[in-house]
Every structure is written in structure tokens, then in C-alpha cells.
Design a protein around this motif. Structure first.
Motif, PDB file in Angstrom:
ATOM      1  N   SER A  49      -8.777  -8.002   0.013  1.00  0.00           N
ATOM      2  CA  SER A  49      -7.549  -6.942  -0.471  1.00  0.00           C
ATOM      3  C   SER A  49      -6.240  -7.200  -0.382  1.00  0.00           C
ATOM      4  O   SER A  49      -5.519  -6.434  -0.721  1.00  0.00           O
ATOM      5  N   THR A  50      -5.728  -8.207   0.473  1.00  0.00           N
ATOM      6  CA  THR A  50      -4.527  -8.314   1.117  1.00  0.00           C
ATOM      7  C   THR A  50      -3.870  -9.002  -0.020  1.00  0.00           C
ATOM      8  O   THR A  50      -4.074  -9.843  -1.021  1.00  0.00           O
ATOM      9  N   SER A  70      -1.872  -4.269   1.402  1.00  0.00           N
ATOM     10  CA  SER A  70      -3.190  -4.560   0.860  1.00  0.00           C
ATOM     11  C   SER A  70      -3.451  -3.389  -0.294  1.00  0.00           C
ATOM     12  O   SER A  70      -2.696  -2.438  -0.173  1.00  0.00           O
TER      13      SER A  70
END
Length: 178
Positions: A49-50, A70
Motif C-alpha cells: 500500500s506504500t 501509504s
């Protein structure tokens, strides 16, 4: 203590990951932060998710700080609370912020936060984060940097002993105009 002007903040390179993981272990040993993820630090620091991630480095190449921005995850207490409050602004989560204990007091955490908040702004997103109540120094930093508490929630996690723990989380939003 190094003067802050000698520290550079730049995007994290894949080759930085082992050194960053080592720094995370050092911070965890001192502060018990983070409460999870240290056993698999490289994976923890490389979440899918970064959106963006930065490191702070000394001229010697020593990594002394880290921050990530993120995508919002429904399991994040700040994200869940933001949505529960029916807030309309799209958000990103500032996370994985840590500074080498030997480099604290140089303003580095604030600089790292500023880079992440600026990137969120470029993307049309408002930055949010949460801190566990045990992390009083972190909460003082966020308030000093102008972040505003927008509520509290509970955060559940599995500790290193395999036990499930719940702790109060304080949720913050980046300063207005950021």
C-alpha cells in the motif's frame, strides 16, 4: 550530534532496505515502536500500500530516519475513524516514521513529516496518522508540528508473544493548509 543541515532526505532506494530494517530494530529496542512488524522488518517497510517512502541520510551514507506515505487501509484506526466521521477529503496515511535515537533533537522527524505531507498535498490528499497512547513523545511531536487530534479509536495487534493486544490510538490530521 550532527547539525541538521548535513542530513539529506531522499526517496528510499531498494538497496537502503537492509540498513533501514536495522535502524527500525534499533528504534524498537529503545522505544518499543513499532509494536509489530520488527520480526519481518523488510516486509513491514515494503507494504504494497506504500505510495512513497523516504530516508534521511548523513553525508557518510548512514540512514538515520524514515517515513512512508501509504494508501488508506480500513484496518488503520485513523482511516476507520476518518470514514466513520463522514469526512469528505481523500486521505493518505503517514506511517513508518522513525529516527535514530542518536539523531533526535535535530528536527529530522518534522522534516520527514513535511516531505510526506507535501507529497500528499501534490496528490490532492490529506495526511492522517495514528499514535498509540504509550507513544507520548510521538504525540508531542505531532502536536508541535501542528497536527490536530481528530479522535481516538482502538488498535488491535498481535504481539511478539502471539497474544492479541488492544490499545487506545490517538488519530491526527495534518495541519490546515498542508
Amino acid at each position: 550530534m550532527q547539525p541538521k543541515s548535513t542530513t539529506t532526505i531522499r526517496p528510499r532506494d531498494p538497496t537502503d532496505l537492509p540498513k533501514t530494517a536495522t535502524l527500525l530494530a534499533k528504534v524498537h529496542a529503545r522505544d518499543s515502536y513499532p509494536v509489530q512488524g520488527v520480526q519481518h522488518a523488510e516486509a513491514f517497510l515494503s507494504s504494497p500500500s506504500t505510495l512513497c517512502v523516504w530516508v534521511a541520510i548523513r553525508p557518510s551514507g548512514e540512514i538515520i530516519g524514515h517515513v512512508a506515505l501509504s494508501s488508506p487501509s480500513p484496518s488503520d484506526p485513523a482511516v476507520a475513524l476518518w470514514k466513520a466521521q463522514n469526512r469528505s477529503e481523500p486521505i493518505a496515511v503517514l506511517e513508518r516514521l522513525f529516527v535514530d535515537p542518536s539523531a533526535r533533537g535535530e528536527g529530522l522527524a518534522g522534516r520527514l513529516m513535511g516531505v510526506a505531507v507535501a507529497e500528499a498535498g501534490h496528490r490532492g490528499l490529506k495526511a492522517v496518522l495514528f499514535a498509540l497512547v504509550k507513544d507520548q513523545a510521538a504525540m508531542r511531536l505531532y502536536v508541535r508540528e501542528g497536527w490536530e487530534e481528530f479522535g481516538r479509536s482502538m488498535y488491535g495487534y498481535e504481539g511478539g508473544d502471539g497474544m492479541r493486544t488492544r490499545m487506545e490510538a490517538v488519530c491526527f490530521v495534518a495541519p490546515l493548509g498542508s
